[in-house]
Design a protein around this motif. Structure first.
Motif, PDB file in Angstrom:
ATOM      1  N   ARG A   1       7.409  10.220  -0.536  1.00 57.38           N
ATOM      2  CA  ARG A   1       6.360  11.226  -0.607  1.00 57.38           C
ATOM      3  C   ARG A   1       5.098  10.588  -1.176  1.00 57.38           C
ATOM      4  O   ARG A   1       5.023  10.280  -2.369  1.00 57.38           O
ATOM      5  N   ILE A   2       4.110  10.422  -0.330  1.00 57.65           N
ATOM      6  CA  ILE A   2       2.900   9.707  -0.737  1.00 57.65           C
ATOM      7  C   ILE A   2       2.151  10.454  -1.828  1.00 57.65           C
ATOM      8  O   ILE A   2       1.515   9.835  -2.691  1.00 57.65           O
ATOM      9  N   ASP A   3       2.233  11.788  -1.862  1.00 60.56           N
ATOM     10  CA  ASP A   3       1.555  12.544  -2.915  1.00 60.56           C
ATOM     11  C   ASP A   3       2.110  12.199  -4.296  1.00 60.56           C
ATOM     12  O   ASP A   3       1.366  12.193  -5.286  1.00 60.56           O
TER      13      ASP A   3
ATOM     14  N   PHE B   1       0.816  -1.218   0.000  1.00 68.44           N
ATOM     15  CA  PHE B   1       0.000   0.000   0.000  1.00 68.44           C
ATOM     16  C   PHE B   1       0.848   1.267   0.000  1.00 68.44           C
ATOM     17  O   PHE B   1       0.352   2.345   0.266  1.00 68.44           O
ATOM     18  N   ALA B   2       2.146   1.134  -0.228  1.00 71.37           N
ATOM     19  CA  ALA B   2       3.119   2.231  -0.139  1.00 71.37           C
ATOM     20  C   ALA B   2       3.428   2.552   1.314  1.00 71.37           C
ATOM     21  O   ALA B   2       2.657   2.231   2.219  1.00 71.37           O
ATOM     22  N   LEU B   3       4.557   3.186   1.536  1.00 68.68           N
ATOM     23  CA  LEU B   3       5.022   3.494   2.878  1.00 68.68           C
ATOM     24  C   LEU B   3       4.376   4.774   3.406  1.00 68.68           C
ATOM     25  O   LEU B   3       3.684   5.478   2.685  1.00 68.68           O
ATOM     26  N   ARG B   4       4.655   5.071   4.650  1.00 66.30           N
ATOM     27  CA  ARG B   4       4.184   6.329   5.225  1.00 66.30           C
ATOM     28  C   ARG B   4       4.924   7.507   4.595  1.00 66.30           C
ATOM     29  O   ARG B   4       6.064   7.385   4.170  1.00 66.30           O
ATOM     30  N   ASP B   5       4.267   8.644   4.569  1.00 71.93           N
ATOM     31  CA  ASP B   5       4.898   9.859   4.071  1.00 71.93           C
ATOM     32  C   ASP B   5       6.083  10.232   4.973  1.00 71.93           C
ATOM     33  O   ASP B   5       6.018  10.071   6.193  1.00 71.93           O
TER      34      ASP B   5
ATOM     35  N   GLU C   1      -4.487   2.932   9.881  1.00 69.33           N
ATOM     36  CA  GLU C   1      -5.356   4.091  10.034  1.00 69.33           C
ATOM     37  C   GLU C   1      -6.233   4.181   8.794  1.00 69.33           C
ATOM     38  O   GLU C   1      -5.737   4.256   7.678  1.00 69.33           O
ATOM     39  N   ARG C   2      -7.557   4.180   8.997  1.00 69.00           N
ATOM     40  CA  ARG C   2      -8.477   4.140   7.856  1.00 69.00           C
ATOM     41  C   ARG C   2      -8.709   5.515   7.241  1.00 69.00           C
ATOM     42  O   ARG C   2      -8.906   5.639   6.050  1.00 69.00           O
ATOM     43  N   ASP C   3      -8.725   6.549   8.067  1.00 65.90           N
ATOM     44  CA  ASP C   3      -9.154   7.858   7.580  1.00 65.90           C
ATOM     45  C   ASP C   3      -8.036   8.881   7.752  1.00 65.90           C
ATOM     46  O   ASP C   3      -7.045   8.643   8.431  1.00 65.90           O
TER      47      ASP C   3
END
Length: 295
Positions: free
Chosen positions: A219-221, A135-139, A247-249
């Motif tokens: 960078r998640i963006d 799901f990709a890493l954290r920003d 974290e869902r939201d």
């Protein structure tokens, strides 16, 4: 005492590819005349990781699965390993195994992250993607850049140390310690394919350079911008135990990420860890085949 070793129901075969000047090992299952699937493994793993899942698949498929650079039977890269290199390798492999037709990709962890981004970069080359717990890493905040670069520079002062094992059975025990769901025969199968002979024993079959920290920010963006370009149907399969802690939201979290996919969906497989292909291969195979054959 000899330990039992899992016997594949569908044996694989291997061949070599020249991928951007590096020798790659490509593993294959099934008849080349059957529908083609490209499988991509995760970080510090090999293509054999999918054996139990492939044995459980009901349909007839021609599965091809590379060992990423620096992993398994593929060559090591002395300059280190960069995310963009994996993408360029993937682009080359896609051109070799399917020069014209768009591909169906099933991928785990690092492979899943690469496949979802690639689907946006080359939308005409990808028809469907199944990302298994990727799901990709954290920003990464910009202010962490100096420390990340400092640690990366420091890591080049010596070759990362790697643990050695006296036997393949000892390696299998290590795998079972990390994942209590693994049976002895499956752990022995995985260890036998992950083992790399070193002086006095065995080490896991990847370049120890992979243990170095990454110098780049995540960078998640930027990833999401690629996801939004994808035309493929994309299924994210979540490991049950890990999904419960997601974290869902909120900006950048799971629901936000899923919303970036034009044709995205998700499913959770209960009582599984990160390696769903080991923990619930039968369930995973059914979910994947149902998605691939859906109209």
């Amino acid at each position: 005492m000899n330990q039992p070793v899992y016997t594949p129901l569908k044996p694989s075969r291997t061949r070599s590819l020249d991928v951007r000047g590096l020798r790659y090992q490509l593993r294959e299952w099934g008849d080349p005349d059957d529908p083609l699937l490209l499988f991509l493994h995760g970080h510090r793993d090999t293509s054999n990781t999918f054996q139990f899942m492939i044995d459980a698949m009901a349909g007839r498929w021609h599965v091809v699965a590379p060992d990423w650079r620096g992993h398994g039977g593929s060559a090591w890269a002395p300059q280190g390993y960069w995310y963009q290199d994996y993408l360029a390798d993937l682009d080359t492999i896609v051109g070799i195994v399917s020069p014209q037709a768009p591909l169906d990709i099933v991928a785990h962890s690092l492979g899943g992250n690469l496949a979802t981004v690639y689907a946006g970069i080359r939308p005409a080359r990808v028809r469907t993607v199944v990302s298994i717990d990727g799901f990709a890493l954290r920003d990464t905040p910009a202010e962490l850049a100096p420390e990340k670069l400092r640690k990366w520079l420091d890591s080049w002062r010596a070759t990362p140390r790697e643990r050695t094992y006296a036997s393949v059975a000892e390696m299998a025990e290590r795998l079972m310690t990390a994942n209590a769901r693994l049976t002895t025969d499956k752990a022995m199968f995985l260890a036998s394919h992950l083992a790399r002979a070193v002086d006095g024993g065995f080490a896991f079959g990847f370049d120890p350079t992979h243990r170095r920290p990454f110098p780049t920010l995540h960078r998640i963006d930027e990833w999401a911008a690629s996801w939004r370009e994808a035309e493929a149907r994309i299924l994210w399969i979540a490991a049950g135990n890990r999904f419960e802690r997601m974290e869902r939201d909120g900006d950048g979290n799971f629901n936000w990420r899923l919303a970036q996919l034009r044709h995205g969906s998700s499913v959770q497989i209960p009582d599984t860890g990160h390696n769903i292909q080991h923990d619930a291969p039968d369930v995973l195979a059914r979910v994947v085949e149902d998605f691939l054959t859906a109209k």
